[in-house]
Design an enzyme around this catalytic site. Structure first.
Site, PDB file in Angstrom:
ATOM      1  N   LYS A 170      -0.862  -9.908   9.552  1.00 10.60           N
ATOM      2  CA  LYS A 170       0.010  -8.719   9.604  1.00 10.60           C
ATOM      3  C   LYS A 170       0.584  -8.513  11.014  1.00 10.60           C
ATOM      4  CE  LYS A 170       1.712  -4.585   8.671  1.00 10.60           C
ATOM      5  NZ  LYS A 170       3.038  -4.462   8.098  1.00 10.60           N
ATOM      6  N   LYS A 244       2.861   0.297  18.128  1.00  8.32           N
ATOM      7  CA  LYS A 244       1.411   0.017  18.033  1.00  8.32           C
ATOM      8  C   LYS A 244       1.172  -1.457  17.710  1.00  8.32           C
ATOM      9  CE  LYS A 244      -0.379   0.573  14.052  1.00  8.32           C
ATOM     10  NZ  LYS A 244      -0.987   0.930  12.771  1.00  8.32           N
TER      11      LYS A 244
HETATM   12  P1  NAD Z   1       1.033   8.204   7.918  1.00  9.25           P
HETATM   13  O1  NAD Z   1       0.839   8.785   9.283  1.00  9.25           O
HETATM   14  O2  NAD Z   1       2.174   8.657   7.103  1.00  9.25           O
HETATM   15  O3  NAD Z   1      -0.296   8.455   7.049  1.00  9.25           O
HETATM   16  C1  NAD Z   1      -1.568   8.413   7.565  1.00  9.25           C
HETATM   17  C2  NAD Z   1      -2.410   9.482   6.884  1.00  9.25           C
HETATM   18  O4  NAD Z   1      -3.725   9.417   7.443  1.00  9.25           O
HETATM   19  C3  NAD Z   1      -1.908  10.907   7.142  1.00  9.25           C
HETATM   20  O5  NAD Z   1      -1.810  11.596   5.903  1.00  9.25           O
HETATM   21  C4  NAD Z   1      -2.947  11.524   8.052  1.00  9.25           C
HETATM   22  O6  NAD Z   1      -3.144  12.919   7.820  1.00  9.25           O
HETATM   23  C5  NAD Z   1      -4.180  10.739   7.691  1.00  9.25           C
HETATM   24  N1  NAD Z   1      -5.157  10.673   8.781  1.00  9.25           N
HETATM   25  C6  NAD Z   1      -4.926  10.300  10.060  1.00  9.25           C
HETATM   26  N2  NAD Z   1      -6.071  10.341  10.761  1.00  9.25           N
HETATM   27  C7  NAD Z   1      -7.043  10.733   9.902  1.00  9.25           C
HETATM   28  C8  NAD Z   1      -8.434  10.959  10.027  1.00  9.25           C
HETATM   29  N3  NAD Z   1      -9.062  10.780  11.193  1.00  9.25           N
HETATM   30  N4  NAD Z   1      -9.114  11.379   8.935  1.00  9.25           N
HETATM   31  C9  NAD Z   1      -8.474  11.557   7.751  1.00  9.25           C
HETATM   32  N5  NAD Z   1      -7.167  11.354   7.557  1.00  9.25           N
HETATM   33  C10 NAD Z   1      -6.459  10.945   8.629  1.00  9.25           C
HETATM   34  O7  NAD Z   1       1.049   6.621   8.129  1.00  9.25           O
HETATM   35  P2  NAD Z   1       1.635   5.521   7.129  1.00  9.25           P
HETATM   36  O8  NAD Z   1       3.076   5.295   7.429  1.00  9.25           O
HETATM   37  O9  NAD Z   1       1.215   5.837   5.734  1.00  9.25           O
HETATM   38  O10 NAD Z   1       0.875   4.219   7.669  1.00  9.25           O
HETATM   39  C11 NAD Z   1      -0.484   3.975   7.357  1.00  9.25           C
HETATM   40  C12 NAD Z   1      -0.839   2.575   7.815  1.00  9.25           C
HETATM   41  O11 NAD Z   1      -0.029   1.620   7.129  1.00  9.25           O
HETATM   42  C13 NAD Z   1      -0.604   2.326   9.316  1.00  9.25           C
HETATM   43  O12 NAD Z   1      -1.674   1.573   9.841  1.00  9.25           O
HETATM   44  C14 NAD Z   1       0.707   1.565   9.349  1.00  9.25           C
HETATM   45  O13 NAD Z   1       0.818   0.750  10.498  1.00  9.25           O
HETATM   46  C15 NAD Z   1       0.652   0.782   8.062  1.00  9.25           C
HETATM   47  N6  NAD Z   1       1.965   0.457   7.465  1.00  9.25           N
HETATM   48  C16 NAD Z   1       2.960   1.385   7.451  1.00  9.25           C
HETATM   49  C17 NAD Z   1       4.198   1.044   6.867  1.00  9.25           C
HETATM   50  C18 NAD Z   1       5.330   2.042   6.834  1.00  9.25           C
HETATM   51  O14 NAD Z   1       6.468   1.622   6.535  1.00  9.25           O
HETATM   52  N7  NAD Z   1       5.104   3.339   7.084  1.00  9.25           N
HETATM   53  C19 NAD Z   1       4.403  -0.219   6.314  1.00  9.25           C
HETATM   54  C20 NAD Z   1       3.342  -1.135   6.322  1.00  9.25           C
HETATM   55  C21 NAD Z   1       2.122  -0.791   6.904  1.00  9.25           C
END
Ligand code: NAD
Length: 296
Positions: A170, A244
């Site tokens: 990734k 990141k």
């Molecule tokens: P996001 O910030 O929208 O969602 C993360 C969720 O985790 C939030 O709802 C937040 O409240 C919760 N959270 C954070 N810290 C927490 C904790 N300590 N305890 C409980 N809940 C907690 O992020 P996202 O865009 O959904 O991305 C999630 C992961 O997927 C990341 O690692 C990102 O790099 C990866 N990702 C994102 C995408 C994208 O297009 N957004 C694509 C592929 C991979």
């Protein structure tokens, strides 16, 4: 099979919904009440802590922003480790450095917990449709056991190798995307200075050797935003997350003694975008911001 899902944000919401719609019993946890509320209409149970969620789950999925959140949810107060039952599989789907799942697998083994790292590619819309690409590290037998879960989330599921190799894949993928994105931004501004129309550049380059995901997915988004006059794009692949991923790539590459000059340069450009307050915008915003993104 009972699933516990932690991190119901941009990606996690659609993923958890797909698991529910595929007939899995699912308990959710997120520190945001709003994120939890969003999943209730789809039949999710709610847990008050990762510990409580672990007590009722056969498979636990984490989809969190970064390694700090993973650490807190797994090892923190009322964390997964304090409630996990032997034989439970933890699938870390967050994008983190490969050292994280390796460490978690080592510590988890003491409690009888198995670990897969299974980060994804594809934004919120593919999470919603269940068509993510999933790259998995971990023992093959556990991978096979979890296939029904993984196939509910993605239609391209790869077993890469041992623990940490999914996370490694990734980071390699997102390094390519991060660099490609700024390449497309610079090229489009050159095109503009030459009097070429962005739409024409997009149409011809996507049928030519300049074709890339950054071009195909992100240029139409930038053009649409420009024409709609909106000041912000809808949440997509935020600049903060791309930053990141580049930081992780740089740290690993330097640690391995590699020449990471290009990554260092590109990372700095994303930092300038963050300083301009664009961290939460989709990476397609790099195109519009380009004239202001002078590396420091
Ligand atoms: P996001 O910030 O929208 O969602 C993360 C969720 O985790 C939030 O709802 C937040 O409240 C919760 N959270 C954070 N810290 C927490 C904790 N300590 N305890 C409980 N809940 C907690 O992020 P996202 O865009 O959904 O991305 C999630 C992961 O997927 C990341 O690692 C990102 O790099 C990866 N990702 C994102 C995408 C994208 O297009 N957004 C694509 C592929 C991979």
């Amino acid at each position: 099979m009972k699933i516990g899902f932690i991190g119901l944000g941009v990606m996690g919401h659609g993923m958890a919904k797909n698991l529910l719609q595929n007939g899995f019993h699912l308990s959710g946890y997120d520190r945001s009440k709003e994120a939890i509320q969003g999943l209730l209409p789809f039949g999710a149970q709610i847990s008050d802590s990762p510990q409580q969620l672990a007590q009722v789950s056969d498979v636990i999925i984490t989809m969190l922003p970064n390694a700090g959140a993973e650490q807190e949810v797994i090892f923190g107060q009322n964390g997964i480790i304090s409630g996990v039952r032997p034989g439970t599989v933890l699938i870390e789907m967050s994008t983190v450095s490969p050292e994280i799942p390796r460490r978690v697998a080592k510590s988890g083994a003491v409690f009888g917990m198995e670990v897969l790292d299974a980060p994804v590619s594809g934004g919120a819309s593919r999470a919603e449709k269940g068509t993510l690409t999933i790259m998995v590290g971990g023992e093959e037998e556990i991978f096979k056991r979890c296939l029904p879960v993984l196939h509910s989330l993605g239609d391209k599921v790869y077993h890469v190798g041992a623990t940490g190799t999914g996370a490694s894949m990734k980071i390699v993928n997102n390094l390519m995307l991060g660099i490609n994105m700024v390449g497309v931004a610079e090229a489009l501004h050159l095109a503009k200075s030459l009097g070429l129309k962005p739409q024409a550049v997009f149409e011809i380059a996507q049928m030519s050797s300049g074709e890339s995901y950054a071009l195909k997915a992100k240029v139409p988004r930038a053009i649409q935003k420009h024409h709609s006059g909106k000041t912000k794009t809808e949440p997509g692949s935020p600049i903060d997350l791309q930053h990141k991923d580049l930081e992780i790539a740089l740290q690993i590459g330097r640690g391995n003694g590699l020449n990471m000059d290009l990554t260092t340069f590109v990372l700095n450009i994303y930092e300038v975008a963050q300083e301009l307050g664009a961290g939460r915008e989709d990476i397609s915003a790099m195109i519009e911001l380009w004239p202001q993104l002078k590396p420091t």
